[in-house]
Design a protein around this motif. Structure first.
Motif, mmCIF file in Angstrom:
data_model
loop_
_atom_site.group_PDB
_atom_site.id
_atom_site.type_symbol
_atom_site.label_atom_id
_atom_site.label_comp_id
_atom_site.label_asym_id
_atom_site.label_seq_id
_atom_site.Cartn_x
_atom_site.Cartn_y
_atom_site.Cartn_z
ATOM 1 N N ALA A 190 0.835 -1.201 0.000
ATOM 2 C CA ALA A 190 0.000 0.000 0.000
ATOM 3 C C ALA A 190 0.870 1.250 0.000
ATOM 4 O O ALA A 190 0.587 2.215 -0.732
ATOM 5 N N GLU A 191 1.932 1.247 0.802
ATOM 6 C CA GLU A 191 2.817 2.409 0.865
ATOM 7 C C GLU A 191 3.570 2.621 -0.442
ATOM 8 O O GLU A 191 3.948 3.740 -0.770
ATOM 9 N N SER A 192 3.764 1.549 -1.219
ATOM 10 C CA SER A 192 4.483 1.690 -2.489
ATOM 11 C C SER A 192 3.680 2.498 -3.511
ATOM 12 O O SER A 192 4.235 3.001 -4.476
ATOM 13 N N TYR A 193 2.377 2.628 -3.307
ATOM 14 C CA TYR A 193 1.528 3.408 -4.212
ATOM 15 C C TYR A 193 1.522 4.899 -3.862
ATOM 16 O O TYR A 193 0.992 5.700 -4.614
ATOM 17 N N ARG A 194 2.103 5.257 -2.726
ATOM 18 C CA ARG A 194 2.110 6.644 -2.287
ATOM 19 C C ARG A 194 3.036 7.483 -3.159
ATOM 20 O O ARG A 194 4.092 7.026 -3.584
ATOM 21 N N ILE A 195 2.616 8.723 -3.431
ATOM 22 C CA ILE A 195 3.470 9.641 -4.181
ATOM 23 C C ILE A 195 3.604 10.926 -3.383
ATOM 24 O O ILE A 195 2.772 11.232 -2.525
ATOM 25 N N ALA A 231 3.514 14.932 -2.584
ATOM 26 C CA ALA A 231 2.521 15.964 -2.893
ATOM 27 C C ALA A 231 2.914 16.726 -4.148
ATOM 28 O O ALA A 231 2.062 17.050 -4.981
ATOM 29 N N SER A 232 4.201 16.995 -4.340
ATOM 30 C CA SER A 232 4.635 17.758 -5.521
ATOM 31 C C SER A 232 4.368 16.979 -6.814
ATOM 32 O O SER A 232 3.997 17.568 -7.829
ATOM 33 N N VAL A 233 4.517 15.658 -6.783
ATOM 34 C CA VAL A 233 4.239 14.826 -7.956
ATOM 35 C C VAL A 233 2.744 14.846 -8.253
ATOM 36 O O VAL A 233 2.325 14.974 -9.407
ATOM 37 N N ALA A 234 1.923 14.759 -7.206
ATOM 38 C CA ALA A 234 0.466 14.785 -7.380
ATOM 39 C C ALA A 234 0.020 16.136 -7.920
ATOM 40 O O ALA A 234 -0.821 16.214 -8.827
ATOM 41 N N GLU A 235 0.583 17.218 -7.383
ATOM 42 C CA GLU A 235 0.230 18.561 -7.853
ATOM 43 C C GLU A 235 0.624 18.756 -9.318
ATOM 44 O O GLU A 235 -0.122 19.337 -10.108
#
Length: 163
Positions: A121-126, A128-132
């Protein structure tokens, strides 16, 4: 939990995939048998996301989502009712679905910690700057949403005012 009497259920159903037959309607119950995808069963009862079925000389519980109520259910009360409701009476295209939401009490009781699943599950985290950056490329705009005030202990008048 949903429980339906026998006359409202399809008398026969087929399996869409190989499925386990359990002694009780729980994933951690003892397995009686594994039924092949070509098996035809008789539905005796439904309870939540489970159906009590009879297959040959065995009786037990199977996940309702594993059952298919198509042509094998034609002529049953369920098929006739769905046919009338959907306008597909006599077409042979009657489809029955089951919706199951969230986790039930048994799922929570049987849950086990898995460091491997947490890592996945943590491997899917990105970041905030990548999401923005991805949102900007898609033309999305940022919106701030204020949290609701906790009014569980507020007076009835205050609760009415906040709605």
């Amino acid at each position: 939990m949903i429980s339906a009497p026998l006359p409202l259920l399809a008398k026969e159903a087929s399996l869409g995939k190989p499925s386990r037959l359990y002694t009780e309607p729980f994933k951690d119950a003892a397995v009686i048998a594994t039924l092949s995808a070509t098996s035809t069963v008789k539905v005796l009862e439904r309870k939540g996301g489970w159906s009590r079925i009879q297959h040959q000389q065995s009786e037990g519980w199977i996940r309702t989502l594993d059952l298919r109520f198509g042509k094998s259910a034609e002529g049953s009360v369920v098929a006739d009712t769905f046919g009338l409701a959907t306008g597909r009476a006599g077409s042979g295209n009657v489809v029955a679905t089951t919706g199951i939401r969230g986790l039930d009490e048994e799922d929570l009781k049987s849950a086990n910690f898995s460091a491997e699943q947490i890592s996945l599950a943590e491997s899917y985290r990105i970041d905030a700057s990548v999401a923005e950056s991805a949102a900007a490329r898609a033309g999305l705009q940022s919106t701030t949403v204020e949290y609701f005030e906790d009014i569980t202990n507020a007076t009835p008048a205050a609760r009415r005012h906040d709605r």
